[in-house]
Design a protein around this motif. Structure first.
Motif, PDB file in Angstrom:
ATOM      1  N   ARG A 104       0.911  -1.084  -0.101  1.00 24.29           N
ATOM      2  CA  ARG A 104       0.243  -0.234   0.146  1.00 24.29           C
ATOM      3  C   ARG A 104       0.736   1.110  -0.481  1.00 24.29           C
ATOM      4  NH1 ARG A 104      -3.861  -1.366   4.735  1.00 24.29           N
ATOM      5  NH2 ARG A 104      -2.246  -2.050   5.550  1.00 24.29           N
ATOM      6  N   ASP A 105       2.233   0.745   0.206  1.00 22.24           N
ATOM      7  CA  ASP A 105       2.834   2.288   0.928  1.00 22.24           C
ATOM      8  C   ASP A 105       4.301   1.700   0.703  1.00 22.24           C
ATOM      9  OD1 ASP A 105       3.372   1.885   3.151  1.00 22.24           O
ATOM     10  OD2 ASP A 105       1.958   3.103   3.246  1.00 22.24           O
ATOM     11  N   ALA A 106       5.385   2.992   1.216  1.00 19.59           N
ATOM     12  CA  ALA A 106       6.879   2.377   0.426  1.00 19.59           C
ATOM     13  C   ALA A 106       7.006   1.341   1.608  1.00 19.59           C
ATOM     14  CB  ALA A 106       7.885   3.581   0.985  1.00 19.59           C
ATOM     15  N   SER A 107       5.876   1.276   3.069  1.00 19.86           N
ATOM     16  CA  SER A 107       6.884   0.726   4.011  1.00 19.86           C
ATOM     17  C   SER A 107       6.736  -1.123   3.807  1.00 19.86           C
ATOM     18  CB  SER A 107       6.283   1.317   5.280  1.00 19.86           C
ATOM     19  OG  SER A 107       4.228   0.680   5.269  1.00 19.86           O
ATOM     20  N   GLU A 108       5.328  -1.484   2.852  1.00 17.94           N
ATOM     21  CA  GLU A 108       5.242  -2.542   3.193  1.00 17.94           C
ATOM     22  C   GLU A 108       5.457  -3.304   1.840  1.00 17.94           C
ATOM     23  OE1 GLU A 108       0.710  -1.981   5.266  1.00 17.94           O
ATOM     24  OE2 GLU A 108       0.073  -2.816   3.042  1.00 17.94           O
ATOM     25  N   ARG A 109       6.789  -2.248   1.196  1.00 16.17           N
ATOM     26  CA  ARG A 109       7.316  -3.177  -0.028  1.00 16.17           C
ATOM     27  C   ARG A 109       8.082  -4.256   0.367  1.00 16.17           C
ATOM     28  NH1 ARG A 109       8.293  -1.170  -4.545  1.00 16.17           N
ATOM     29  NH2 ARG A 109       7.472   0.470  -4.228  1.00 16.17           N
ATOM     30  N   VAL A 110       7.861  -5.616  -0.757  1.00 16.15           N
ATOM     31  CA  VAL A 110       8.970  -6.321  -0.074  1.00 16.15           C
ATOM     32  C   VAL A 110      10.118  -6.592  -0.781  1.00 16.15           C
ATOM     33  CG1 VAL A 110       8.455  -9.325  -0.945  1.00 16.15           C
ATOM     34  CG2 VAL A 110       6.730  -8.088  -0.620  1.00 16.15           C
ATOM     35  N   ASP A 111      11.479  -6.786   0.850  1.00 20.23           N
ATOM     36  CA  ASP A 111      12.445  -6.664   0.341  1.00 20.23           C
ATOM     37  C   ASP A 111      13.071  -8.373  -0.647  1.00 20.23           C
ATOM     38  OD1 ASP A 111      12.217  -3.978   0.952  1.00 20.23           O
ATOM     39  OD2 ASP A 111      13.021  -4.754   3.534  1.00 20.23           O
ATOM     40  N   SER A 112      12.586  -9.231   0.035  1.00 18.57           N
ATOM     41  CA  SER A 112      12.923 -10.685  -0.561  1.00 18.57           C
ATOM     42  C   SER A 112      11.879 -11.532  -0.274  1.00 18.57           C
ATOM     43  CB  SER A 112      14.113 -11.087  -0.281  1.00 18.57           C
ATOM     44  OG  SER A 112      14.728 -11.305   1.280  1.00 18.57           O
ATOM     45  N   VAL A 113      12.384 -12.925  -0.717  1.00 21.83           N
ATOM     46  CA  VAL A 113      11.000 -13.747  -0.061  1.00 21.83           C
ATOM     47  C   VAL A 113      11.970 -15.134  -0.475  1.00 21.83           C
ATOM     48  CG1 VAL A 113       9.412 -15.467  -0.969  1.00 21.83           C
ATOM     49  CG2 VAL A 113       9.334 -13.174  -1.232  1.00 21.83           C
ATOM     50  N   THR A 114      11.831 -15.790   0.101  1.00 23.04           N
ATOM     51  CA  THR A 114      13.072 -17.245   0.218  1.00 23.04           C
ATOM     52  C   THR A 114      11.482 -17.660   0.043  1.00 23.04           C
ATOM     53  OG1 THR A 114      14.847 -16.272   1.375  1.00 23.04           O
ATOM     54  CG2 THR A 114      14.703 -18.217   1.419  1.00 23.04           C
ATOM     55  N   ALA A 115      12.602 -20.064  -0.225  1.00 22.91           N
ATOM     56  CA  ALA A 115      11.326 -20.467  -0.022  1.00 22.91           C
ATOM     57  C   ALA A 115      12.040 -21.298  -0.293  1.00 22.91           C
ATOM     58  CB  ALA A 115      11.137 -20.726  -1.965  1.00 22.91           C
ATOM     59  N   PHE A 116      11.676 -23.275   0.381  1.00 31.69           N
ATOM     60  CA  PHE A 116      11.829 -23.958   1.276  1.00 31.69           C
ATOM     61  C   PHE A 116      12.409 -25.159   0.349  1.00 31.69           C
ATOM     62  CE2 PHE A 116      11.747 -20.016   4.226  1.00 31.69           C
ATOM     63  CZ  PHE A 116      13.226 -19.674   4.675  1.00 31.69           C
ATOM     64  N   THR A 117      12.117 -25.683  -0.450  1.00 33.70           N
ATOM     65  CA  THR A 117      12.612 -26.198  -1.229  1.00 33.70           C
ATOM     66  C   THR A 117      10.792 -26.137  -2.139  1.00 33.70           C
ATOM     67  OG1 THR A 117      10.730 -27.799  -0.227  1.00 33.70           O
ATOM     68  CG2 THR A 117      13.345 -28.171  -0.006  1.00 33.70           C
ATOM     69  N   GLY A 118      10.321 -27.449  -2.305  1.00 29.81           N
ATOM     70  CA  GLY A 118       8.971 -27.248  -3.409  1.00 29.81           C
ATOM     71  C   GLY A 118       9.564 -27.023  -4.715  1.00 29.81           C
ATOM     72  N   GLN A 119       8.702 -26.702  -5.547  1.00 28.27           N
ATOM     73  CA  GLN A 119       8.437 -27.017  -7.267  1.00 28.27           C
ATOM     74  C   GLN A 119       8.663 -26.645  -7.928  1.00 28.27           C
ATOM     75  OE1 GLN A 119       4.544 -28.414  -9.066  1.00 28.27           O
ATOM     76  NE2 GLN A 119       3.164 -27.786  -7.499  1.00 28.27           N
ATOM     77  N   SER A 120       8.242 -26.340  -8.861  1.00 23.28           N
ATOM     78  CA  SER A 120       7.987 -24.879 -10.099  1.00 23.28           C
ATOM     79  C   SER A 120       6.312 -24.459 -11.192  1.00 23.28           C
ATOM     80  CB  SER A 120       9.646 -25.050 -11.491  1.00 23.28           C
ATOM     81  OG  SER A 120       9.050 -26.145 -12.486  1.00 23.28           O
ATOM     82  N   LEU A 121       6.458 -23.514 -11.437  1.00 23.64           N
ATOM     83  CA  LEU A 121       4.750 -23.536 -11.855  1.00 23.64           C
ATOM     84  C   LEU A 121       5.286 -22.830 -12.815  1.00 23.64           C
ATOM     85  CD1 LEU A 121       3.363 -21.609  -8.698  1.00 23.64           C
ATOM     86  CD2 LEU A 121       3.041 -24.390  -9.016  1.00 23.64           C
ATOM     87  N   ALA A 122       4.182 -22.947 -14.110  1.00 25.15           N
ATOM     88  CA  ALA A 122       3.836 -22.142 -15.018  1.00 25.15           C
ATOM     89  C   ALA A 122       2.346 -21.536 -15.405  1.00 25.15           C
ATOM     90  CB  ALA A 122       4.374 -23.561 -16.614  1.00 25.15           C
ATOM     91  N   GLY A 123       2.256 -20.341 -15.676  1.00 24.21           N
ATOM     92  CA  GLY A 123       1.314 -19.968 -15.220  1.00 24.21           C
ATOM     93  C   GLY A 123       0.281 -19.637 -16.848  1.00 24.21           C
ATOM     94  N   PRO A 124      -1.334 -19.440 -16.515  1.00 26.77           N
ATOM     95  CA  PRO A 124      -1.838 -19.145 -17.797  1.00 26.77           C
ATOM     96  C   PRO A 124      -1.246 -17.906 -18.437  1.00 26.77           C
ATOM     97  CG  PRO A 124      -3.007 -18.679 -15.867  1.00 26.77           C
ATOM     98  CD  PRO A 124      -2.041 -18.940 -15.776  1.00 26.77           C
ATOM     99  N   GLU A 125      -1.903 -17.821 -19.910  1.00 26.55           N
ATOM    100  CA  GLU A 125      -1.775 -16.242 -20.335  1.00 26.55           C
ATOM    101  C   GLU A 125      -2.065 -15.615 -19.738  1.00 26.55           C
ATOM    102  OE1 GLU A 125      -2.414 -14.166 -24.810  1.00 26.55           O
ATOM    103  OE2 GLU A 125      -3.359 -16.510 -24.663  1.00 26.55           O
TER     104      GLU A 125
END
Length: 321
Positions: free
Chosen positions: A189-210
């Motif tokens: 909603r503003d600069a204070s809520e900006r995501v700096d990084s995300v870490t995933a721990f294992t998992g699978q890959s995806l492909a999305g629709p057009e």
């Protein structure tokens, strides 16, 4: 074994001694705080966390930390115990499905019936909001048919990347801010809520629709092994392989391009994630005689993950455009 930065959770426990595997738990010290809640306490939309499909992540179990985070933001969180075509979607604003189909059967059967899939697809098309999370095998295969209704393909295996040196593989995948696009989920909603990084721990890959936005772009050259024994075999082969590329080619395939997707679907909205631990807060506690330090993974280890989870919910519920 050259599994560098081996992800905690199911994968780490599978590679540990059986006595150590009993030490995994929700981190008792995790206390989510939200400086600017989106809603007054218990006045927000109803979020239902599915528990009707052999879900590994449940409201009072592996996803208790996520439920606590949502409550701190004002959401009303409840467990979903009914099939989607038998009242399970009544009164629900956001449905969270996390790692359905926790079964050891091979091949893994679909976690959802055709009737449930049709009911859920119609619900989203009419304006429902869905957060679908399916992790590494067997969870990708269990959710594959449901995801396909929304045009999403799942890798169904164990995604990994090679480390900078090129000789080790890691299933911990960190997505830095510079890899993010301009989607409102990252901006907040503003600069204070900006995501700096995300870490995933294992998992699978995806492909999305057009038209889908890739939230988490898989690392260049990322690969996916079909199951844990094959991943372990690859890690062992890398110890002795004179030609590591041959072992990688034999025991894995190119990963699909994403580990997170967001898209509009009819009048509804959908976010799909290929890893569940990022929105939990887990602890692996080893006995002193093991000589191993306790390990944390999820929102307690990657500080950007909680903000990412909140912003996903804000986008799904329309607080973000």
């Amino acid at each position: 074994m050259r599994l560098a930065a081996l992800a905690a959770g199911v994968l780490a426990l599978a590679l540990a001694a059986p006595t150590l595997a009993q030490q995994q738990m929700v981190d008792p010290d995790f206390r989510p705080t939200v400086e600017r809640p989106a809603y007054a306490e218990a006045q927000g939309p109803v979020v239902t966390i599915d528990e009707a499909h052999l879900n590994y992540h449940r409201m009072n179990g592996q996803y208790a930390p996520f439920a606590a985070l949502l409550r701190a933001d004002g959401y009303r969180v409840q467990a979903g115990t009914l099939a989607f075509d038998a009242g399970g979607l009544d009164g629900v604003d956001v449905l969270v499905i996390a790692n359905a189909g926790a079964t050891s059967e091979q091949p893994t059967p679909p976690a959802f019936t055709e009737a449930e899939g049709a009911a859920l697809e119609a619900w989203v098309r009419a304006g429902g909001k869905l957060l679908l999370i399916a992790d590494h095998t067997p969870f990708g295969a269990a959710a594959e048919a449901l995801a396909a209704r929304f045009g999403v393909r799942m890798g169904t295996g164990y995604a990994f990347a090679m480390t900078d040196g090129g000789g080790d593989l890691t299933t911990n995948l960190t997505y830095p801010a510079e890899a993010f696009g301009a989607h409102p989920i990252f901006a907040g909603r503003d600069a204070s809520e900006r995501v700096d990084s995300v870490t995933a721990f294992t998992g699978q890959s995806l492909a999305g629709p057009e038209g889908a936005t890739v939230l988490l772009h898989m690392t260049d050259g990322a690969r996916e092994s079909p199951d844990l024994p094959t991943l372990q075999a690859l890690a062992d082969r890398l110890d002795d392989a004179a030609v590591p590329d041959a072992a990688i080619a034999e025991l894995s395939r190119p990963a699909l391009p994403a580990q997170g997707l967001a898209f509009e679907y009819g009048r509804g909205r959908v976010v799909v994630l290929g890893e569940a631990g990022m929105l939990s807060a887990q602890l692996i506690r080893y006995p002193p005689e093991s000589g191993q330090a306790d390990r944390r993974f999820g929102m307690n280890a990657a500080l950007g993950n909680a903000r990412f989870g909140l912003n996903i919910m804000h986008w799904l519920t329309g607080l973000l455009p």
